[in-house]
Write a protein that holds these residues in place. Structure first.
Motif, mmCIF file in Angstrom:
data_model
loop_
_atom_site.group_PDB
_atom_site.id
_atom_site.type_symbol
_atom_site.label_atom_id
_atom_site.label_comp_id
_atom_site.label_asym_id
_atom_site.label_seq_id
_atom_site.Cartn_x
_atom_site.Cartn_y
_atom_site.Cartn_z
ATOM 1 N N PHE A 187 10.459 -1.743 -1.978
ATOM 2 C CA PHE A 187 10.129 -0.577 -1.360
ATOM 3 C C PHE A 187 10.717 -0.632 0.143
ATOM 4 N N GLN A 193 11.421 2.257 3.592
ATOM 5 C CA GLN A 193 11.641 3.683 4.126
ATOM 6 C C GLN A 193 13.206 4.220 4.444
ATOM 7 N N LEU A 244 8.985 9.138 3.059
ATOM 8 C CA LEU A 244 8.507 8.507 1.601
ATOM 9 C C LEU A 244 8.887 6.921 1.582
ATOM 10 N N GLN A 245 8.362 6.108 0.662
ATOM 11 C CA GLN A 245 9.015 4.792 0.511
ATOM 12 C C GLN A 245 9.804 5.073 -0.926
ATOM 13 N N ARG A 246 11.091 3.990 -0.798
ATOM 14 C CA ARG A 246 11.807 4.117 -2.004
ATOM 15 C C ARG A 246 12.408 2.809 -2.394
ATOM 16 N N CYS A 269 15.333 1.285 -5.534
ATOM 17 C CA CYS A 269 16.154 1.871 -6.628
ATOM 18 C C CYS A 269 16.295 0.620 -7.470
ATOM 19 N N LEU A 325 15.548 6.154 -9.458
ATOM 20 C CA LEU A 325 15.074 6.034 -7.862
ATOM 21 C C LEU A 325 13.431 6.127 -8.136
ATOM 22 N N ASN A 344 10.084 6.661 -6.008
ATOM 23 C CA ASN A 344 9.664 7.219 -4.764
ATOM 24 C C ASN A 344 8.097 7.012 -4.693
ATOM 25 N N TYR A 379 5.088 8.793 -2.248
ATOM 26 C CA TYR A 379 4.693 9.696 -1.305
ATOM 27 C C TYR A 379 3.215 9.546 -0.875
ATOM 28 N N LEU A 402 9.716 15.934 0.115
ATOM 29 C CA LEU A 402 11.327 15.796 0.164
ATOM 30 C C LEU A 402 11.961 16.819 0.099
#
Length: 309
Positions: free
Chosen positions: A128, A130, A141-143, A145, A204, A206, A208, A214
């Motif tokens: 994760f 940002q 959000l934190q993401r 992949c 993806l 995410n 929140y 988003l």
């Protein structure tokens, strides 16, 4: 080690009632056990690399300490949202041609396993962070992949992230789950062609927090074959509920909205593959108590969106 028994709802035709039950999507194979063991032993990302270069702070989904055993604080921040009941039924809602919500479709046990996998990979290399833009602005959000790196500016063009890492592959245990969800959705449609089957190779993930959101967008960066074929996006929600906007226009006054709760699945493909969508806001303290009794999930909403590149 977690027991990962992904399950889905189904009817038992000889039952004396019309209640919904759940059955296993697949049995416990040795590869699943190995994969989970591998995930739970993935080394966490260091805060300082060997050459002294500062690295990102790991962002974990599971907070230290024992799971909660008391009810979450009631949400008083929104007058338009009713806190979900813990025993809500499994159901579905068709939103548009090629777009459907499968309600309460992911069992609590499977939600726990999904959180554990995402937590383990999320604190490791490629985990994760940002995401943001070259201007310095950040997404709320934190993401993380899986499969391919995706960036708000470079899309899928860059293999490496700005921290030099590459995304881990889509966990193999997720692939049959996603395909099973698509098949469940097809069963509620007039034609299975409304939402074609696909094999996810990109996801993806995410997260929140209470202030996360988003903006309105289309998922249109996959290959032309995937877009033209209407191969669907499969979106799983876990944790706090969120207000999801969607429509065939950018005009927010003409958009529709739906509240997505923990265990809900949104699938959009076919004629709705390029639908505009976004997350307007999160409803704090709306995570179901049965989930919090099993795992100390960080307050917020976890969302996994699978697609085929």
């Amino acid at each position: 080690m977690a027991t990962f028994l992904l399950s889905k709802p189904c009817f038992y035709p000889h039952s004396s009632s019309t209640h919904l039950y759940r059955r296993d999507v697949f049995q416990r194979h040795s590869i699943v056990k190995y994969s989970l063991r591998q995930y739970h032993h993935t080394p966490a990302a260091a805060t300082v690399a060997a050459d002294g270069v500062h690295q990102r702070e790991p962002f974990g989904l599971i907070l230290p300490g024992a799971p909660n055993t008391s009810s979450p604080t009631p949400n008083t921040g929104s007058a338009t949202y009713t806190k979900p009941v813990t025993n809500r039924p499994v159901s579905h809602q068709i939103l548009n041609p090629g777009m459907i919500v499968l309600r309460n479709h992911i069992s609590i046990r499977d939600q726990v396993d999904i959180v554990k996998i995402c937590h383990t990979l999320g604190v490791g290399p490629g985990g994760f962070q940002q995401p943001g833009y070259s201007s310095g602005s950040k997404l709320q959000l934190q993401r993380m992949c899986f499969g391919r790196n995706w960036d708000p500016e470079t899309k899928y063009r860059e293999r490496y992230r700005n921290d030099g890492s590459i995304p881990p592959p889509v966990p193999p245990v997720f692939i049959p789950l996603v395909q099973s969800l698509i098949q469940d959705a097809q069963a509620h449609l007039t034609s299975a062609n409304e939402i074609p089957l696909m094999r996810p190779d990109v996801c993806l993930v995410n997260f929140y927090t209470a202030t996360g959101r988003l903006g309105l967008h289309q998922d249109r960066d996959e290959r032309p074959y995937s877009i033209r074929g209407g191969l669907p996006v499969v979106s799983i929600s876990i944790g706090d509920a969120g207000e999801f906007l969607y429509g065939h226009t950018r005009d927010e006054d003409k958009l529709q909205k739906v509240v997505l709760e923990s265990g809900d699945v949104v699938i959009f493909g076919g004629k709705s593959r390029l639908i505009f969508h976004g997350v307007r806001g999160i409803f704090p303290n709306s995570t179901p108590l049965p989930l919090l009794e099993k795992i100390k999930l960080r307050p917020g909403r976890l969302n996994l969106t699978f697609r085929q590149f």
